[in-house]
Scaffold this active site. Structure first.
Site, PDB file in Angstrom:
ATOM      1  N   LYS A   1      46.081  40.108  34.940  1.00  0.00           N
ATOM      2  CA  LYS A   1      47.102  39.076  35.159  1.00  0.00           C
ATOM      3  C   LYS A   1      46.934  37.976  34.114  1.00  0.00           C
ATOM      4  CE  LYS A   1      44.363  36.248  38.306  1.00  0.00           C
ATOM      5  NZ  LYS A   1      44.243  35.083  37.431  1.00  0.00           N
TER       6      LYS A   1
ATOM      7  N   ALA B   1      45.396  30.735  47.069  1.00  0.00           N
ATOM      8  CA  ALA B   1      45.701  32.104  47.494  1.00  0.00           C
ATOM      9  C   ALA B   1      46.789  32.784  46.669  1.00  0.00           C
ATOM     10  CB  ALA B   1      46.065  32.167  48.987  1.00  0.00           C
TER      11      ALA B   1
END
Length: 319
Positions: free
Chosen positions: A199, A231
């Site tokens: 990512k 999160a």
């Protein structure tokens, strides 16, 4: 349990009262009588209501939200014990705040993890006991002994006892490239393969899943991280894994910071269960049915016992 505990004292600040009580119970001790409060202007007041002269003092305090208040509580308590002639002062910090500021990522950045290490030493700490520092090199920021416990064995034991180690469809996934070593060590304990989420993070606290390296189709996936803050990484990762054909997604972490939109993101995500350790006390209003909390009290109690008895702590780094 400590059988000759006359010279040991366990104290707690406001952030880790429940954990301190649990640790003290396992050691057969009482939490020391200390009151930490604030004056009307916000200054912290510490009252130690029993003698600590010559004693081995352990101060249990995570520096989680509010980080600065909890850090100042810890520093002032250490200073109070030092001035009260404590024999040795160990700062027991289950969650070490500011650990993510461990290097200069860009010009003129502070290295606050090092600053906190210096302040703890200046306050009078003789030793530090902590768990899963965000960057292991922080151990080298201290000029006093530091014992660094690991949370992964506790988490892996839970999944093994839940039968994951006996299944052939389990894959352990690293949520980013920086967590590959942690995921590999965790996977070894479950005898499972690993996959990696590649990512990029366009800006702070925002993550974007790009690609998944490895086979997760029709697999039961366990995402492993040291901490979960907003999160975004863990929930985006879980959603991407389901989109790539994973059957179920579990996640686990040592430090459940869970700030900002974290609870809502986890609630709405594809995570079936999030297993976390209690290095940070989770308030009742943040609890979800998806959460499973495991206690670090036994390993901290054993470490404190070994430090007090001047025996080896190194075994606990892997147990």
């Amino acid at each position: 349990m400590i059988t000759h505990g006359k010279n040991i004292k366990i104290f707690s600040g406001n952030s880790s009262k429940d954990l301190a009580k649990e640790i003290a119970d396992l050691l057969g001790l009482e939490v020391g009588d200390a009151k930490v409060s604030t004056f009307s202007d916000g200054e912290i007041s510490v009252d130690i209501n029993e003698t600590v002269r010559g004693r081995d003092v352990f101060v249990i305090q995570s520096t989680d939200y509010p980080v600065n208040d909890n850090l100042m509580e810890l520093l002032i308590m250490i200073d109070a014990f030092k001035r009260a002639s404590a024999g040795r002062i160990t700062a027991v910090i289950p969650y070490y705040g500011y650990a993510r500021q461990d290097r200069k990522a860009k010009a003129r950045d502070p290295i606050t993890a090092k600053l906190v290490a210096d302040i703890l030493t200046a306050a009078g700490a003789d030793r530090v006991l902590t768990m899963d520092l965000h960057a292991s090199q922080i151990q080298g920021y201290f000029n006093i002994p530091l014992d660094h416990l690991l949370g992964a064995p506790i988490l892996a034991k839970y999944f093994n006892q839940s039968g994951f180690g006996e299944r052939n469809d389990v894959v352990v996934v690293s949520p980013d490239l920086g967590s590959v070593t942690r995921a590999r060590n965790f996977a070894d304990k479950l005898q499972a393969p690993i996959a990696i989420i590649d990512k990029r993070r366009p800006k702070a606290n925002v993550s974007e899943v790009m690609n998944i390296i490895g086979d997760v189709k029709d697999k039961t996936v366990i995402l492993v991280d040291d901490m979960i803050d907003t999160a975004g990484t863990i929930t985006n990762g879980a959603n991407a894994l389901i989109n790539m054909g994973a059957k179920e997604v579990y996640a686990c972490c040592t430090h459940a910071v869970l700030s900002g939109p974290a609870i809502e993101r986890i609630k709405e995500s594809n995570l079936k269960e999030l297993v976390m350790l209690n290095t940070i006390s989770l308030p009742e209003h943040k609890m979800l049915d998806k959460f499973k909390i495991l206690s670090v009290a036994p390993i901290f109690a054993e470490a404190i016992k070994r430090i007090y008895e001047d025996s080896s702590v190194s075994k606990l780094f892997e147990e």
